[in-house]
Design a protein around this motif. Structure first.
Motif, PDB file in Angstrom:
ATOM      1  N   UNK A 253       0.858  -1.203   0.000  1.00  0.00           N
ATOM      2  CA  UNK A 253       0.000   0.000   0.000  1.00  0.00           C
ATOM      3  C   UNK A 253       0.888   1.244   0.000  1.00  0.00           C
ATOM      4  N   UNK A 254       2.004   1.153   0.756  1.00  0.00           N
ATOM      5  CA  UNK A 254       2.944   2.285   0.793  1.00  0.00           C
ATOM      6  C   UNK A 254       3.528   2.514  -0.604  1.00  0.00           C
ATOM      7  N   UNK A 255       3.881   1.404  -1.281  1.00  0.00           N
ATOM      8  CA  UNK A 255       4.434   1.533  -2.642  1.00  0.00           C
ATOM      9  C   UNK A 255       3.384   2.112  -3.581  1.00  0.00           C
TER      10      UNK A 255
ATOM     11  N   UNK B  20      -1.137   5.125  12.035  1.00  0.00           N
ATOM     12  CA  UNK B  20      -1.440   5.740  10.733  1.00  0.00           C
ATOM     13  C   UNK B  20      -0.150   6.245  10.104  1.00  0.00           C
ATOM     14  N   UNK B  21      -0.099   6.170   8.778  1.00  0.00           N
ATOM     15  CA  UNK B  21       1.043   6.703   8.026  1.00  0.00           C
ATOM     16  C   UNK B  21       0.519   7.771   7.074  1.00  0.00           C
ATOM     17  N   UNK B  22       1.169   8.949   7.071  1.00  0.00           N
ATOM     18  CA  UNK B  22       0.846   9.949   6.057  1.00  0.00           C
ATOM     19  C   UNK B  22       1.972   9.904   5.025  1.00  0.00           C
ATOM     20  N   UNK B  23       1.653   9.453   3.845  1.00  0.00           N
ATOM     21  CA  UNK B  23       2.667   9.270   2.795  1.00  0.00           C
ATOM     22  C   UNK B  23       2.399  10.271   1.679  1.00  0.00           C
ATOM     23  N   UNK B  24       3.257  11.314   1.596  1.00  0.00           N
ATOM     24  CA  UNK B  24       3.077  12.331   0.558  1.00  0.00           C
ATOM     25  C   UNK B  24       4.105  12.100  -0.540  1.00  0.00           C
ATOM     26  N   UNK B  25       3.627  11.630  -1.679  1.00  0.00           N
ATOM     27  CA  UNK B  25       4.569  11.305  -2.770  1.00  0.00           C
ATOM     28  C   UNK B  25       4.613  12.402  -3.836  1.00  0.00           C
TER      29      UNK B  25
ATOM     30  N   UNK C 106       2.807   5.833  -4.332  1.00  0.00           N
ATOM     31  CA  UNK C 106       3.602   6.567  -5.341  1.00  0.00           C
ATOM     32  C   UNK C 106       2.726   6.993  -6.510  1.00  0.00           C
ATOM     33  N   UNK C 107       1.690   6.212  -6.792  1.00  0.00           N
ATOM     34  CA  UNK C 107       0.835   6.515  -7.957  1.00  0.00           C
ATOM     35  C   UNK C 107      -0.167   7.616  -7.645  1.00  0.00           C
ATOM     36  N   UNK C 108      -0.313   7.925  -6.348  1.00  0.00           N
ATOM     37  CA  UNK C 108      -1.310   8.934  -5.963  1.00  0.00           C
ATOM     38  C   UNK C 108      -0.798  10.352  -6.138  1.00  0.00           C
ATOM     39  N   UNK C 109       0.533  10.512  -6.229  1.00  0.00           N
ATOM     40  CA  UNK C 109       1.153  11.823  -6.489  1.00  0.00           C
ATOM     41  C   UNK C 109       0.658  12.905  -5.520  1.00  0.00           C
ATOM     42  N   UNK C 110       0.453  12.499  -4.269  1.00  0.00           N
ATOM     43  CA  UNK C 110       0.007  13.457  -3.251  1.00  0.00           C
ATOM     44  C   UNK C 110       0.044  12.772  -1.903  1.00  0.00           C
ATOM     45  N   UNK C 111      -0.698  13.293  -0.935  1.00  0.00           N
ATOM     46  CA  UNK C 111      -0.620  12.796   0.452  1.00  0.00           C
ATOM     47  C   UNK C 111      -1.724  11.787   0.722  1.00  0.00           C
ATOM     48  N   UNK C 112      -1.365  10.508   0.750  1.00  0.00           N
ATOM     49  CA  UNK C 112      -2.316   9.442   1.106  1.00  0.00           C
ATOM     50  C   UNK C 112      -2.145   9.091   2.579  1.00  0.00           C
ATOM     51  N   UNK C 113      -3.257   8.673   3.199  1.00  0.00           N
ATOM     52  CA  UNK C 113      -3.202   8.197   4.586  1.00  0.00           C
ATOM     53  C   UNK C 113      -3.448   6.695   4.578  1.00  0.00           C
ATOM     54  N   UNK C 114      -2.518   5.946   5.184  1.00  0.00           N
ATOM     55  CA  UNK C 114      -2.686   4.493   5.287  1.00  0.00           C
ATOM     56  C   UNK C 114      -2.843   4.171   6.762  1.00  0.00           C
ATOM     57  N   UNK C 115      -3.982   3.591   7.123  1.00  0.00           N
ATOM     58  CA  UNK C 115      -4.293   3.335   8.535  1.00  0.00           C
ATOM     59  C   UNK C 115      -4.023   1.875   8.902  1.00  0.00           C
ATOM     60  N   UNK C 116      -3.955   1.620  10.204  1.00  0.00           N
ATOM     61  CA  UNK C 116      -3.762   0.270  10.730  1.00  0.00           C
ATOM     62  C   UNK C 116      -2.455  -0.348  10.218  1.00  0.00           C
ATOM     63  N   UNK C 117      -1.411   0.483  10.221  1.00  0.00           N
ATOM     64  CA  UNK C 117      -0.079   0.034   9.773  1.00  0.00           C
ATOM     65  C   UNK C 117       0.704  -0.458  10.987  1.00  0.00           C
ATOM     66  N   UNK C 118       1.217  -1.688  10.958  1.00  0.00           N
ATOM     67  CA  UNK C 118       1.903  -2.232  12.138  1.00  0.00           C
ATOM     68  C   UNK C 118       3.209  -1.505  12.459  1.00  0.00           C
TER      69      UNK C 118
ATOM     70  N   UNK D 111      -7.362   7.698   1.400  1.00  0.00           N
ATOM     71  CA  UNK D 111      -7.170   7.180   2.769  1.00  0.00           C
ATOM     72  C   UNK D 111      -7.613   5.730   2.728  1.00  0.00           C
ATOM     73  N   UNK D 112      -6.789   4.855   3.293  1.00  0.00           N
ATOM     74  CA  UNK D 112      -7.110   3.429   3.203  1.00  0.00           C
ATOM     75  C   UNK D 112      -6.687   2.726   4.494  1.00  0.00           C
ATOM     76  N   UNK D 113      -7.494   1.805   4.942  1.00  0.00           N
ATOM     77  CA  UNK D 113      -7.181   1.052   6.166  1.00  0.00           C
ATOM     78  C   UNK D 113      -6.701  -0.354   5.813  1.00  0.00           C
ATOM     79  N   UNK D 114      -5.528  -0.704   6.312  1.00  0.00           N
ATOM     80  CA  UNK D 114      -4.934  -2.013   6.023  1.00  0.00           C
ATOM     81  C   UNK D 114      -5.750  -3.130   6.676  1.00  0.00           C
ATOM     82  N   UNK D 115      -5.921  -4.230   5.959  1.00  0.00           N
ATOM     83  CA  UNK D 115      -6.622  -5.383   6.544  1.00  0.00           C
ATOM     84  C   UNK D 115      -5.782  -5.978   7.682  1.00  0.00           C
ATOM     85  N   UNK D 116      -6.437  -6.726   8.552  1.00  0.00           N
ATOM     86  CA  UNK D 116      -5.748  -7.388   9.661  1.00  0.00           C
ATOM     87  C   UNK D 116      -4.765  -8.430   9.145  1.00  0.00           C
TER      88      UNK D 116
END
Ligand code: EPZ
Length: 433
Positions: free
Chosen positions: A39-41, A81-86, A44-56, A239-244
């Motif tokens: 999801x972090x990789x 949570x991770x804020x990933x601005x690509x 890169x295609x979002x070309x902006x700030x994505x939020x990825x939740x439930x990151x271990x 914004x996306x929440x990682x599965x368990x």
């Protein structure tokens, strides 16, 4: 990267387990390592700030964060949570020293090609469990129009005629190859069909995030994935929440099966664990499930029953639970045959378990496990991520003290493993070696 500290030298610590000890209670699993990294990789295609939740909170995530930072991205962790601005990403090069730290860095190959039409990623080496080749990644991406060359150990990808939709049948349902193809095909011109695609739940999670970013992926989770390419400019952050994490869940369920339980794992979709649940039931456990939890228990006075296990791509038995179930089998009545079909060298755990008294005969990719009355605690060493986790579980049922060394393997994929086991009642501590 702010909020990360993977440089901490964890190999100077040991986990000490005093057995036998019972596990009882509930534990919430973290987000899936094998999804969050991709999801972090994909960000890169979002070309902006994505939020990825439930990151271990694990070291592999720290390393992927550094890979993205090296490309120019900003990665800030806020709890889980991770804020990933690509948006600031201005490089398509991933250096050797990061790829050797974590093979999964190869997951940036597809999105870098999708974003820039080119990439330079150091060739990943093998690891303890196998050669970990990437030939299927390359064949799949070449079908999309990518040209590869190797420049002193660096894989150089170019797309002289751009990315074009195609139909590709994977030789083996490789998780990584499916993911890299997906992350390039979403911006290829026209339609792509990936046949014999990996069906792991983490593939569905990635497709869901890509679609939330504006991609058009269908059929994820089945062997046939369709992608309607869209212009890169159509893709946006999300914004996306990682599965368990189904493997972390299966690891704790194994602990409950070993010691009797009941142990309940929460934050997991039971449908991710159908095969592991079936095997627990075959071995004499009672398993109950709810919308986002699975519980296991067994009468500890009744020995586990032996069973045979074949590791296979999902929905077959997961190779990442093979060591944990080898431990179960080593205490079951009778003989279990475990066949490892996914990786060529994933029985190293057996030799450490035999030092604790297990009776295992290895023959190529088969392990013949004869149940024994009990195990003895001993100093042992993690050889890989899942073997390390299973050795700690072995200490739960062994008589006496088990000291597990080389915790850096466990820290790659298990957040606060000792703490979560202790919360279930285990006599487990993590101390300087
Ligand atoms: C992912 O690895 C997971 N890692 C592994 O988890 C997991 O065991 C594996 O999938 C299978 O489920 C991550 O997601 C980071 P594959 P991956 O491509 O993508 C061979 C853990 O403990 N192969 O499905 O590398 C390969 O060598 C880790 O969390 C080729 O030969 O798995 C292996 O033998 C361990 N050529 C088999 O296929 C290729 O191009 C499966 O590999 C690709 C793969």
């Amino acid at each position: 990267m702010r909020g990360f500290s993977y440089n901490r030298d964890m190999s100077e610590e040991v986990i000490i387990v005093k057995g036998p000890t019972a596990l009882q209670g509930s534990v919430r699993v973290s987000g899936a390592k094998n999804s969050a990294l991709k999801l972090m990789a994909a960000a890169l295609l979002g070309q902006g700030a994505s939020t990825i939740r439930n990151v271990p909170l694990i070291s592999d995530i720290d390393i992927m964060g550094e890979v993205l930072q090296r490309l120019g991205a900003s990665v800030v962790r806020d709890g889980h949570d991770l804020l990933v601005d690509t948006a600031p990403v201005d490089s398509c090069e991933t250096p050797y020293e990061l790829v050797t730290k974590m093979r999964a860095s190869i997951s940036v190959l597809g999105p870098l090609i999708g974003r820039f039409g080119e990439a330079r990623v150091a060739m990943p080496g093998g690891c303890q469990i196998g050669a970990r080749k990437i030939d299927m990644h390359l064949v799949g991406l070449e079908a999309l129009g990518v040209k590869f060359s190797v420049d002193h150990g660096v894989l150089v990808a170019t797309t002289p005629e751009g990315l074009r939709g195609t139909q590709v049948t994977l030789e083996f349902p490789s998780v990584g190859a499916t993911e890299n193809m997906l992350m390039a095909a979403v911006v290829a011109e026209g339609e792509t069909l990936i046949e014999n695609a990996a069906c792991e739940p983490e593939i569905i999670d990635l497709a869901n995030m890509l679609n939330a970013m504006g991609a058009q992926v269908s059929g994820a989770g089945t062997p046939n994935i369709g992608v309607q390419g869209v212009p890169l400019s159509d893709l946006h952050p999300c914004a996306h929440t990682t599965v368990g994490d189904r493997i972390e869940a299966g690891t704790f369920l194994t602990g409950g099966a070993l010691t009797g339980g009941p142990v309940r794992v929460e934050g997991i979709d039971p449908s991710f664990l159908r095969m592991a649940i079936m095997k627990l039931q075959q071995m004499g456990c009672t398993v109950s499930t709810g919308e986002d939890w699975v519980s296991v228990e067994r009468d500890p006075e009744v020995p586990l029953s032996c069973t045979d296990i074949q590791t296979l791509p999902h929905p077959g038995f997961p190779t990442d639970l093979q060591a944990q179930f080898m431990l179960l089998a080593s205490l079951a009545e009778g003989i279990s045959v475990i066949t490892e079909n996914v990786f060529e060298n994933r029985f190293m755990f057996a030799s450490e378990l035999m030092r604790m008294g297990a009776d295992i005969t290895l023959d190529d990719h088969h392990a013949l496990v004869r149940g024994v009355e009990g195990l003895q605690g001993a100093p042992v060493s993690s050889t890989d991520l899942r073997a390390g986790a299973a050795l700690v579980l072995a200490g739960l049922v062994a008589e006496g003290e088990t000291r597990v060394h080389h915790l850096e393997h466990i820290d790659r994929g298990y957040e606060d493993y000792a703490g979560k086991l202790a919360s279930l009642g285990a006599a487990v501590v993590r101390v300087p070696a």
